[in-house]
Each structure stands twice: as C-alpha cells, then as structure tokens.
Motif scaffolding. Structure first.
Motif, PDB file in Angstrom:
ATOM      1  N   UNK A  55      47.620 149.068 -13.491  1.00  0.00           N
ATOM      2  CA  UNK A  55      45.557 149.565 -13.651  1.00  0.00           C
ATOM      3  C   UNK A  55      45.089 148.814 -12.948  1.00  0.00           C
ATOM      4  N   UNK A  56      43.986 148.843 -12.051  1.00  0.00           N
ATOM      5  CA  UNK A  56      43.359 147.896 -10.801  1.00  0.00           C
ATOM      6  C   UNK A  56      41.973 148.696 -11.369  1.00  0.00           C
ATOM      7  N   UNK A  57      40.957 147.361 -12.761  1.00  0.00           N
ATOM      8  CA  UNK A  57      39.669 147.326 -12.733  1.00  0.00           C
ATOM      9  C   UNK A  57      38.845 147.162 -11.715  1.00  0.00           C
ATOM     10  N   UNK A  58      37.456 147.170 -11.569  1.00  0.00           N
ATOM     11  CA  UNK A  58      37.001 147.173 -10.971  1.00  0.00           C
ATOM     12  C   UNK A  58      35.611 148.096 -10.257  1.00  0.00           C
ATOM     13  N   UNK A  59      34.546 147.740  -9.385  1.00  0.00           N
ATOM     14  CA  UNK A  59      33.573 148.699  -8.649  1.00  0.00           C
ATOM     15  C   UNK A  59      34.261 149.803  -7.669  1.00  0.00           C
ATOM     16  N   UNK A  60      34.234 151.311  -8.087  1.00  0.00           N
ATOM     17  CA  UNK A  60      34.755 151.835  -7.489  1.00  0.00           C
ATOM     18  C   UNK A  60      34.002 152.335  -5.627  1.00  0.00           C
ATOM     19  N   UNK A  61      32.260 152.379  -6.941  1.00  0.00           N
ATOM     20  CA  UNK A  61      31.932 152.493  -5.361  1.00  0.00           C
ATOM     21  C   UNK A  61      32.024 151.344  -4.468  1.00  0.00           C
ATOM     22  N   UNK A  62      32.866 150.130  -4.405  1.00  0.00           N
ATOM     23  CA  UNK A  62      32.700 148.929  -3.642  1.00  0.00           C
ATOM     24  C   UNK A  62      32.988 149.317  -2.857  1.00  0.00           C
ATOM     25  N   UNK A  63      33.501 148.794  -1.384  1.00  0.00           N
ATOM     26  CA  UNK A  63      34.048 150.028  -0.625  1.00  0.00           C
ATOM     27  C   UNK A  63      35.123 148.932  -0.379  1.00  0.00           C
ATOM     28  N   UNK A  64      35.048 147.584  -0.288  1.00  0.00           N
ATOM     29  CA  UNK A  64      36.153 146.780   0.427  1.00  0.00           C
ATOM     30  C   UNK A  64      37.428 147.205  -1.336  1.00  0.00           C
ATOM     31  N   UNK A  65      36.898 147.415  -2.740  1.00  0.00           N
ATOM     32  CA  UNK A  65      37.293 147.658  -3.304  1.00  0.00           C
ATOM     33  C   UNK A  65      38.178 148.462  -3.525  1.00  0.00           C
ATOM     34  N   UNK A  66      37.803 150.071  -3.021  1.00  0.00           N
ATOM     35  CA  UNK A  66      38.381 151.138  -3.307  1.00  0.00           C
ATOM     36  C   UNK A  66      39.159 151.035  -2.079  1.00  0.00           C
ATOM     37  N   UNK A  67      39.583 150.428  -0.834  1.00  0.00           N
ATOM     38  CA  UNK A  67      40.295 149.605   0.448  1.00  0.00           C
ATOM     39  C   UNK A  67      41.866 149.544  -0.727  1.00  0.00           C
ATOM     40  N   UNK A  68      41.021 148.238  -1.015  1.00  0.00           N
ATOM     41  CA  UNK A  68      41.910 147.461  -1.479  1.00  0.00           C
ATOM     42  C   UNK A  68      43.122 148.105  -2.769  1.00  0.00           C
ATOM     43  N   UNK A  69      42.050 149.337  -3.436  1.00  0.00           N
ATOM     44  CA  UNK A  69      42.935 149.926  -4.975  1.00  0.00           C
ATOM     45  C   UNK A  69      43.881 150.894  -4.217  1.00  0.00           C
ATOM     46  N   UNK A  70      43.332 151.717  -2.676  1.00  0.00           N
ATOM     47  CA  UNK A  70      44.486 152.273  -1.969  1.00  0.00           C
ATOM     48  C   UNK A  70      45.691 151.488  -0.967  1.00  0.00           C
ATOM     49  N   UNK A  71      45.409 150.234  -0.865  1.00  0.00           N
ATOM     50  CA  UNK A  71      46.125 149.578   0.034  1.00  0.00           C
ATOM     51  C   UNK A  71      47.398 149.435  -1.617  1.00  0.00           C
TER      52      UNK A  71
END
Length: 287
Positions: A55-71
């Motif tokens: 699981x990866x809770x967080x704001x998917x529209x946040x650019x840095x968070x989206x990058x961290x999710x993929x990583x």
C-alpha cells in the motif's frame, strides 16, 4: 512470472474492484489512495484473495509523491508492468455557480492525478528501453462518458476527463517506442460519485444481474493490463454491465475550401451546408 500493477484510487468503488480482480489473477499489487484506513482494508481483501500487496497512501496528483510511488513499486518487485490510473473525484456545480476551488480540485485530481504517475512510469520504461531491455508494459486510464459527450453540471469533471481521453491518444504514440501501450476506459458503474448523482439508474436490483456493479468493469481493465493486449493502443473503451464497446471520438468531418480567405458575410450558408452534411454529435448528458 508475476506482473506488477499500480492501481490508484484503490480504496473504494472501481479501484477496489480492479484491485480484487488483479489479486484473483495472481498479480503483485501496489495500491494507492488518499485514505490509509480504507486502503488497508482493500489490501487485506486482496491478500485474502491470493494477491501480493503493497500500500502507498498519498496524494497521486502530487508530482513528487507520484514519482516515489513508481520507484517503490520497482524497488519492491523489480518491475512495473502496468499502471491503472483510476483516482478521481467530482465537484458538481452548474458553471455559473462554480467556484475556482471546485474547478481546480476536479482538474487536479482527475487530470493531473493521471499525468503525474504516467509521467514517472514512462520515464522508468524509457530507461529500460535505452538500456536494451524494453518493457512490455500497459497503461489503463479512466475517462468518462462525461468526458466524451459532456455532462450538464459537471463542466470541471467533464473537461478533466476529456483531457484524459486526449492524453491517452498522445501517450500511446509517444510511448510505443518503449514497448508501452496506453488505453482508456469510460465506465458506467455504481461508485461513490455516481450513486448520488444518478441514484435511480445506479440502484442495485433486488434480483438478477447487477449491471451497475463496479466489478463488471474490472475484467476489461485486467485484460488491458495483460501481456495479451499488446495489439491495441490509443483507444477508449466504453464498458457498462455486460457491454464493451469502442468510443469513436472526434473525426475530420465535411469541409469546404474556398482557396482564399473567407468573407464573414459568405459563411452563414457554408456553415449551414456543413451542418446538414455532418453527423449529429452525441447528446450531452442531462441536456
């Protein structure tokens, strides 16, 4: 080999249904939603169904968070085979009464929430291709009938979802060289957004096939995310109940070329003739 799939907006509705369908078919899941509690509940259901889940809770529209999710997906599983962009929200209001905050929220989550993870996933797949090991990857975006035909009282949501449809077409062309296909679905199903706005149409029947159950949409999503679907890209699929169809978007229609600059006074009859020869557009929902 177990495929790794990111599903955004996985805490309820369509996202939950997609996650459970992937879990049942043996995928490694990375689930995202803004709310950690409901995301954990879905993750537990997926694990019980046989899926391996992060699981990866967080704001998917946040650019840095989206990058961290993929990583995180790549670091945890060694691969990323599919991205299912599902996160969305509605801020329904007639245009004349809409606030700037309502416009911004709908566009941010529904459109930027697709762009941000797609951009970072695309960079990962490009790097693989440059290294000589191109991916066989899939992106499944989520547009809407509101984005294809428009919907009264949903100009913000409709504009964002129309953007998703066009984004799908562009990304399909740009990412083909890296071994990636990009398609979209326009689902009709019972979710937290639709069961209030379209309560009568979305209500579950007492008996028989529940056509508006979100689980009806998920088989197409699972297939589009599979290796088998590599021959289709840049398309939008309408899916509802037991029906699957292709949405036929903007096409070049009839035209008249004067071979010179038009005089405004000439154009009334010309436009009337073009309208008479052009197909009628699909009606806007709620018109």
């Amino acid at each position: 080999m177990m495929r790794t799939v990111i599903v955004t907006g996985a805490g309820q509705g369509l996202g939950r249904a997609h996650a459970l369908a992937f879990a049942a078919t043996g995928h490694h899941l990375v689930l995202n939603d803004l709310g950690a509690d409901r995301l954990d509940a879905v993750a537990a259901e997926c694990a019980a169904a046989g899926g391996k889940v992060l699981t990866a809770p967080g704001d998917i529209a946040d650019w840095e968070f989206a990058g961290a999710l993929v990583e995180r997906a790549v670091a945890a599983t060694g691969r990323l085979d599919a991205l299912v962009n599902n996160a969305g929200l509605a801020r329904d209001r007639m245009l004349v009464n809409m606030s700037e905050a309502e416009w911004d929220a709908a566009v941010r989550v529904n459109l930027k929430g697709h762009v941000a993870p797609l951009r970072h996933a695309a960079a990962h797949w490009k790097a693989l291709a440059k290294a000589g090991t191109p991916a066989d990857a899939r992106v499944v975006n989520t547009t809407s009938g509101a984005g294809l035909q428009g919907s009264v009282g949903q100009s913000n949501y409709s504009a964002a979802k129309a953007g998703v449809a066009t984004l799908t077409q562009i990304a399909a062309v740009e990412l083909a060289r890296y071994g990636v296909t990009v398609n979209a679905i326009a689902p009709s199903a019972r979710t937290a957004m639709t069961e209030q706005v379209f309560a009568d149409n979305m209500r579950a029947p007492e008996h028989g096939f529940d056509a508006m159950a979100p689980e009806n949409v998920s088989p197409l999503v699972v297939w589009l995310a599979s290796a088998e679907s590599g021959f289709v890209t840049g398309r939008v699929f309408e899916v509802s109940g037991g029906s699957v169809g292709i949405a036929d978007g903007w096409q070049h229609g009839p035209a008249v070329d004067a071979g010179r600059r038009w005089d405004p006074a000439e154009l009334g009859p010309v436009v009337r003739d073009l309208l008479a020869r052009a197909p009628q557009p699909a009606a806007v929902y709620g018109a």
